[in-house]
Design a protein around this motif. Structure first.
Motif, PDB file in Angstrom:
ATOM      1  N   GLU A  23       1.524  -1.217  -0.093  1.00  0.00           N
ATOM      2  CA  GLU A  23       0.146   0.074   0.306  1.00  0.00           C
ATOM      3  C   GLU A  23       0.854   1.433  -0.016  1.00  0.00           C
ATOM      4  N   ALA A  24       1.666   1.137   0.522  1.00  0.00           N
ATOM      5  CA  ALA A  24       3.146   2.605   0.617  1.00  0.00           C
ATOM      6  C   ALA A  24       3.767   1.897  -0.421  1.00  0.00           C
ATOM      7  N   ASP A  52      -3.834   4.279   8.008  1.00  0.00           N
ATOM      8  CA  ASP A  52      -4.174   5.001   6.347  1.00  0.00           C
ATOM      9  C   ASP A  52      -2.961   5.804   6.142  1.00  0.00           C
ATOM     10  N   LEU A  53      -3.066   6.976   7.865  1.00  0.00           N
ATOM     11  CA  LEU A  53      -2.511   8.210   7.010  1.00  0.00           C
ATOM     12  C   LEU A  53      -0.755   8.229   7.573  1.00  0.00           C
ATOM     13  N   ARG A  56       0.155   6.766   3.805  1.00  0.00           N
ATOM     14  CA  ARG A  56      -0.021   8.384   3.230  1.00  0.00           C
ATOM     15  C   ARG A  56       1.701   8.943   3.538  1.00  0.00           C
ATOM     16  N   ARG A  59       4.458   7.390   1.842  1.00  0.00           N
ATOM     17  CA  ARG A  59       4.858   7.691   0.077  1.00  0.00           C
ATOM     18  C   ARG A  59       5.279   9.292  -0.024  1.00  0.00           C
ATOM     19  N   GLU A  60       4.697  10.010   0.403  1.00  0.00           N
ATOM     20  CA  GLU A  60       5.299  11.061   0.331  1.00  0.00           C
ATOM     21  C   GLU A  60       6.653  11.153   0.976  1.00  0.00           C
ATOM     22  N   ARG A  86       2.231  17.165   4.296  1.00  0.00           N
ATOM     23  CA  ARG A  86       1.398  16.676   2.469  1.00  0.00           C
ATOM     24  C   ARG A  86       0.624  16.280   2.929  1.00  0.00           C
ATOM     25  N   ALA A  87       1.121  14.744   3.993  1.00  0.00           N
ATOM     26  CA  ALA A  87       0.162  13.911   4.100  1.00  0.00           C
ATOM     27  C   ALA A  87      -0.138  14.200   5.135  1.00  0.00           C
ATOM     28  N   TYR A  89       0.502  14.360   8.449  1.00  0.00           N
ATOM     29  CA  TYR A  89       0.994  13.768  10.099  1.00  0.00           C
ATOM     30  C   TYR A  89       1.887  14.793  10.094  1.00  0.00           C
TER      31      TYR A  89
END
Length: 217
Positions: A23-24, A52-53, A56, A59-60, A86-87, A89
């Motif tokens: 997913e990442a 989920d956070l 994300r 990935r960022e 941007r995520a 977080y």
């Protein structure tokens, strides 16, 4: 295993068997970069935020070029915080930036940038691997468990790795709670997707109900 148990396991993996690494956007292999990326993901997932956070945020960070120990160790702190922002977080962005840079330095300096050397030092002992993983800043027992659970199909000596959360979820679904018996239900012997699906189901009551209520094919 009876057909009913096998059917539940099949539905479980079909519905929720995407690993957190996948997913990442981590193409997990027994290579230095993806293993380091998995360590970063384990750091993020073990913080008190949603999965989920955390995914994300990972990935960022990777999109920003922070994919290797050296990149993490030398990254500008503001760049790390911006990627986390941007995520969305933000709650732990300052502490995570510090931990990420320290983890990069440790992997670079202690393992010459290659977490396969941690596997070598563990010598096939999961307890030893857990102890070494928890030496990284920000990686506790939970983070070590996440890393090993996701890594088990590229580090076969770890398999089957099914932690307490996964086993409790298996029990709720009427699946075996002995790790070897549960792993025997894994398609093609890949246990990580089954373990991830069990963890996801433990966090989502509606998903668990859906899997149990879906009629056999």
């Amino acid at each position: 295993m009876n057909n009913s148990t096998a059917e539940v396991a099949s539905r479980l993996v079909d519905r929720a068997g995407t690993t957190y690494a996948a997913e990442a956007d981590i193409t997990l292999r027994n290579r230095p970069m993806p293993l380091f990326q998995l360590l970063v993901l384990a750091l993020l997932l073990s913080t008190r935020i949603s999965a989920d956070l955390a995914v994300r945020a990972a990935r960022e960070l990777f999109h920003a070029g922070i994919r290797t120990p050296d990149a993490a160790a030398t990254a500008d702190r503001r760049s790390i915080i911006a990627a986390l922002g941007r995520a969305h977080y933000r709650r732990y962005d300052e502490s995570t930036a510090t931990r990420l840079r320290e983890i990069g330095e440790t992997v670079r300096d202690r393992y010459r940038g290659d977490l396969r050397k941690l596997a070598e030092r563990s010598d096939g002992d999961i307890g030893a691997a857990t102890a070494l993983l928890t030496e990284f800043t920000g990686i506790g027992e939970v983070g070590a468990s996440i890393f090993l659970r996701e890594a088990q199909d590229v580090w076969p000596w770890v398999r089957p790795y099914l932690d307490e959360r996964a086993l409790r979820s298996a029990d709720d679904l009427g699946l075996p709670t002995e790790p070897a018996d549960l792993a025997a239900l894994a398609s093609r012997g890949d246990v990580a997707p089954l373990a991830a699906a069990l963890v996801r189901t433990s966090l989502d009551i509606e998903l668990r109900t859906e899997i149990l209520d879906t009629p056999p094919r």
